[in-house]
Design a protein around this motif. Structure first.
Motif, PDB file in Angstrom:
ATOM      1  N   PHE A  65       0.827  -1.222   0.000  1.00  0.00           N
ATOM      2  CA  PHE A  65       0.000   0.000   0.000  1.00  0.00           C
ATOM      3  C   PHE A  65       0.857   1.267   0.000  1.00  0.00           C
ATOM      4  O   PHE A  65       0.495   2.270   0.611  1.00  0.00           O
ATOM      5  CB  PHE A  65      -0.940   0.013   1.202  1.00  0.00           C
ATOM      6  N   GLY A  66       2.028   1.191  -0.631  1.00  0.00           N
ATOM      7  CA  GLY A  66       2.888   2.359  -0.712  1.00  0.00           C
ATOM      8  C   GLY A  66       3.744   2.589   0.513  1.00  0.00           C
ATOM      9  O   GLY A  66       4.491   3.562   0.573  1.00  0.00           O
ATOM     10  N   LEU A  67       3.651   1.721   1.524  1.00  0.00           N
ATOM     11  CA  LEU A  67       4.434   1.854   2.746  1.00  0.00           C
ATOM     12  C   LEU A  67       5.696   1.013   2.648  1.00  0.00           C
ATOM     13  O   LEU A  67       5.696  -0.073   2.079  1.00  0.00           O
ATOM     14  CB  LEU A  67       3.616   1.426   3.961  1.00  0.00           C
ATOM     15  N   SER A  68       6.786   1.512   3.227  1.00  0.00           N
ATOM     16  CA  SER A  68       8.034   0.764   3.263  1.00  0.00           C
ATOM     17  C   SER A  68       7.932  -0.357   4.286  1.00  0.00           C
ATOM     18  O   SER A  68       6.974  -0.439   5.075  1.00  0.00           O
ATOM     19  CB  SER A  68       9.194   1.690   3.618  1.00  0.00           C
ATOM     20  N   LEU A  69       8.950  -1.231   4.285  1.00  0.00           N
ATOM     21  CA  LEU A  69       8.951  -2.332   5.246  1.00  0.00           C
ATOM     22  C   LEU A  69       8.977  -1.819   6.678  1.00  0.00           C
ATOM     23  O   LEU A  69       8.285  -2.349   7.556  1.00  0.00           O
ATOM     24  CB  LEU A  69      10.169  -3.236   4.984  1.00  0.00           C
ATOM     25  N   GLY A  70       9.766  -0.772   6.932  1.00  0.00           N
ATOM     26  CA  GLY A  70       9.811  -0.202   8.272  1.00  0.00           C
ATOM     27  C   GLY A  70       8.467   0.325   8.718  1.00  0.00           C
ATOM     28  O   GLY A  70       8.043   0.107   9.869  1.00  0.00           O
ATOM     29  N   ALA A  71       7.765   1.023   7.809  1.00  0.00           N
ATOM     30  CA  ALA A  71       6.446   1.543   8.152  1.00  0.00           C
ATOM     31  C   ALA A  71       5.448   0.424   8.393  1.00  0.00           C
ATOM     32  O   ALA A  71       4.596   0.519   9.294  1.00  0.00           O
ATOM     33  CB  ALA A  71       5.957   2.465   7.036  1.00  0.00           C
ATOM     34  N   LEU A  72       5.547  -0.650   7.629  1.00  0.00           N
ATOM     35  CA  LEU A  72       4.645  -1.792   7.824  1.00  0.00           C
ATOM     36  C   LEU A  72       4.879  -2.463   9.176  1.00  0.00           C
ATOM     37  O   LEU A  72       3.928  -2.848   9.863  1.00  0.00           O
ATOM     38  CB  LEU A  72       4.838  -2.810   6.698  1.00  0.00           C
ATOM     39  N   VAL A  73       6.142  -2.614   9.544  1.00  0.00           N
ATOM     40  CA  VAL A  73       6.452  -3.248  10.833  1.00  0.00           C
ATOM     41  C   VAL A  73       5.908  -2.405  11.983  1.00  0.00           C
ATOM     42  O   VAL A  73       5.265  -2.923  12.909  1.00  0.00           O
ATOM     43  CB  VAL A  73       7.973  -3.449  10.975  1.00  0.00           C
ATOM     44  N   VAL A  74       6.159  -1.107  11.950  1.00  0.00           N
ATOM     45  CA  VAL A  74       5.661  -0.225  13.016  1.00  0.00           C
ATOM     46  C   VAL A  74       4.135  -0.234  13.050  1.00  0.00           C
ATOM     47  O   VAL A  74       3.520  -0.302  14.132  1.00  0.00           O
ATOM     48  CB  VAL A  74       6.194   1.208  12.819  1.00  0.00           C
ATOM     49  N   SER A  75       3.516  -0.194  11.872  1.00  0.00           N
ATOM     50  CA  SER A  75       2.052  -0.215  11.821  1.00  0.00           C
ATOM     51  C   SER A  75       1.507  -1.520  12.380  1.00  0.00           C
ATOM     52  O   SER A  75       0.527  -1.518  13.141  1.00  0.00           O
ATOM     53  CB  SER A  75       1.574  -0.030  10.371  1.00  0.00           C
ATOM     54  N   GLY A  76       2.127  -2.640  12.010  1.00  0.00           N
ATOM     55  CA  GLY A  76       1.662  -3.939  12.502  1.00  0.00           C
ATOM     56  C   GLY A  76       1.772  -4.066  14.002  1.00  0.00           C
ATOM     57  O   GLY A  76       0.835  -4.529  14.676  1.00  0.00           O
ATOM     58  N   VAL A  77       2.917  -3.663  14.554  1.00  0.00           N
ATOM     59  CA  VAL A  77       3.106  -3.739  16.011  1.00  0.00           C
ATOM     60  C   VAL A  77       2.112  -2.822  16.713  1.00  0.00           C
ATOM     61  O   VAL A  77       1.510  -3.198  17.736  1.00  0.00           O
ATOM     62  CB  VAL A  77       4.558  -3.365  16.377  1.00  0.00           C
ATOM     63  N   GLY A  78       1.935  -1.619  16.173  1.00  0.00           N
ATOM     64  CA  GLY A  78       1.006  -0.685  16.798  1.00  0.00           C
ATOM     65  C   GLY A  78      -0.421  -1.205  16.797  1.00  0.00           C
ATOM     66  O   GLY A  78      -1.134  -1.100  17.808  1.00  0.00           O
ATOM     67  N   LEU A  79      -0.875  -1.791  15.673  1.00  0.00           N
ATOM     68  CA  LEU A  79      -2.236  -2.318  15.597  1.00  0.00           C
ATOM     69  C   LEU A  79      -2.435  -3.499  16.542  1.00  0.00           C
ATOM     70  O   LEU A  79      -3.516  -3.666  17.135  1.00  0.00           O
ATOM     71  CB  LEU A  79      -2.548  -2.728  14.158  1.00  0.00           C
ATOM     72  N   MET A  80      -1.411  -4.322  16.708  1.00  0.00           N
ATOM     73  CA  MET A  80      -1.514  -5.439  17.660  1.00  0.00           C
ATOM     74  C   MET A  80      -1.695  -4.928  19.074  1.00  0.00           C
ATOM     75  O   MET A  80      -2.519  -5.457  19.848  1.00  0.00           O
ATOM     76  CB  MET A  80      -0.265  -6.318  17.565  1.00  0.00           C
ATOM     77  N   LEU A  81      -0.934  -3.887  19.443  1.00  0.00           N
ATOM     78  CA  LEU A  81      -1.082  -3.309  20.780  1.00  0.00           C
ATOM     79  C   LEU A  81      -2.465  -2.681  20.960  1.00  0.00           C
ATOM     80  O   LEU A  81      -3.062  -2.762  22.053  1.00  0.00           O
ATOM     81  CB  LEU A  81       0.012  -2.256  21.008  1.00  0.00           C
TER      82      LEU A  81
END
Length: 501
Positions: free
Chosen positions: A22-38
């Protein structure tokens, strides 16, 4: 017969990247994934307020710190401006030499920035040529600078040009397998200088016993020459890691001896690549390069002094500017003139030939001086293989996760990555490169406007995305000098992280 030989074309550049979505880098995806899990864990425990806070923090970090707008994240823009303001408050943006300098007396005329802590090491190479190496003490590197005299492509056959380009590619390829080599730069320094030196040299070259009529004809012919003439100087700089060559804090001789032994082979390879008769620059030459960069209006004076033998030989320790001011951001001011630097962000989007950069490299009357610096970062074969494998996987990922059919651009990226992987397996080498352009002009609004318009015109015809250096003008200015300042040696970001972020 030469008219039937086509120009070699180059392109299909690869840019380090990592799988994204979705236009996000791997770093942005990792941060987004961790944040959504929390956030989900907080909601499941009934802590809706905490979940909302976590969601806001995640969105803020991703939008402000991991998504780039025009090549920079919002956080990078803020920190860059804060850094510039902090340097201005501490007095670090204004550099003064001489009697008014606040530097120690022994350093009161030195070059500013990263070049302040650089010493010279002189000797004689295996061909009996004098040389001067630059020791960058802060990063423990040693630089050798070659002065080149290329013949140019205008009067050469296309087959000869293609052969020279091929040899230049072989030289770049050799950098990846040379022990302890950190990088190399090619700097094309052009100017529309005064023709006074040329005229004086022509007049003084006449035999004393020549007929008076011949002297009169030559004098009148010289008088018809234009007031200014185009000057093009090319420099090749190679930078080695001193400790890797056996140097210690108290003894640099093993590294110096090894570099001196390598200079003849690099001279030969550069000569085959069309560099004319490359020679190592000595301290006087290096000081003059710096002096003309800071004071381009002294070109006529220096040329005439050199012809009459009245030139004052400056040492490296005395080569600094009288003042250097980079408090304004994009434009820096030095010794009565101004400069600005732009850098390539993405390689040319079209294929290029040996003639594509002619206008960019050549002299231009809108500038007092212009430097184009191409920096090569050699990659060892192991790292190159891993980098290209990652690029192939990234291309496959983008095609498989794209909504709808894959675009022609996605297919081209995959094809280029696979072709590069195949070439590496057959012995090819991988080097990263970048390009920076510094232009110097008179310090007034009209000259600034003309310089901006002209440099934009030069870059647009290359279809090369770029941006101006807005908050580190001094660092950018000195990076484009042929003195071996490699930007990645002053950064703590590892190579593998480039594409992740």
């Amino acid at each position: 017969m030469s008219s039937t030989v086509e120009q070699d074309k180059f392109g299909n550049w690869l840019q380090p990247a990592s799988p994204g979505l979705f236009g996000l880098s791997l770093g942005a995806l990792v941060v987004s994934g961790v944040g959504l899990m929390l956030v989900l864990l907080s909601v499941l425990r009934g802590a809706f307020g905490l979940g909302a806070v976590m969601l806001a923090i995640t969105a803020t970090v991703v939008v402000l710190g991991l998504i780039k707008f025009g090549g920079f994240t919002v956080m990078e823009r803020v920190t860059n401006r804060a850094s510039l303001r902090g340097r201005h408050k501490r007095g670090e943006t204004f550099y003064v030499t001489g009697a008014l300098s606040t530097l120690p007396r022994e350093h009161s005329h030195r070059l500013p920035g990263a070049l302040m802590n650089v010493d010279t090491l002189s000797g004689v190479d295996g061909l009996g040529r004098e040389y001067t190496l630059l020791h960058h003490k802060s990063v423990k590197q040693i630089t050798a600078v070659f002065g080149c005299t290329p013949d140019g492509a205008a009067m050469q056959e296309q087959a000869t040009i293609n052969n020279q380009v091929s040899h230049f590619g072989a030289w770049i390829s050799s950098l990846s397998v040379e022990a302890a080599l950190s990088g190399a730069t090619i700097v094309v320094d052009s100017a529309s200088e005064s023709s006074a030196g040329v005229c004086q040299a022509a007049r003084e070259d006449v035999a004393p016993n020549a007929p008076a009529f011949a002297k009169q004809v030559l004098d009148e012919a010289v008088g018809t020459l234009p007031a200014r003439t185009s000057v093009l100087n090319v420099y090749a700089s190679l930078v080695w890691d001193a400790p890797a060559l056996g140097a210690t804090a108290g003894d640099l001789s093993p590294a110096v001896a090894e570099i001196a032994a390598r200079l003849p082979s690099h001279s030969q390879m550069l000569a085959s690549a069309g560099a004319g008769a490359p020679r190592p620059l000595v301290e006087k030459d290096l000081a003059e390069v710096a002096q003309l960069a800071y004071q381009p209006w002294r070109d006529q004076e220096l040329a005439l002094d050199s012809l009459t033998g009245m030139g004052m030989v400056r040492s490296w320790d005395q080569a600094g500017p009288e003042f250097f001011d980079d408090s304004q951001g994009r434009v820096v001011f030095h010794d009565g003139v101004a400069s600005m630097t732009l850098m390539m962000t993405v390689p040319p989007e079209s294929q290029i030939t040996a003639r594509s950069f002619d206008r960019l490299f050549g002299p231009n009357p809108k500038f007092l001086r212009k430097r184009v610096a191409i920096m090569y970062r050699p990659i060892d074969p192991g790292t190159a293989a891993r980098t290209v494998n990652r690029l192939v996987r990234t291309a496959d990922w983008k095609i498989s996760t794209s909504r709808g059919r894959p675009t022609s651009f996605d297919k081209k990226v995959k094809a280029v990555a696979e072709k590069t992987e195949e070439e590496l397996s057959q012995g090819a080498r991988l080097s990263m490169f970048s390009l920076m352009v510094t232009v110097t002009f008179e310090a007034n609004e009209t000259a600034h406007r003309d310089a901006v318009n002209q440099v934009k015109s030069l870059m647009s015809q290359l279809l090369m995305p770029y941006r101006f250096v807005e908050h580190a003008g001094s660092a950018a200015f000195h990076t484009t000098l042929p003195f071996g300042v490699l930007p990645w040696k002053y950064s703590n970001k590892p190579l593998w992280l480039e594409g992740v972020m």
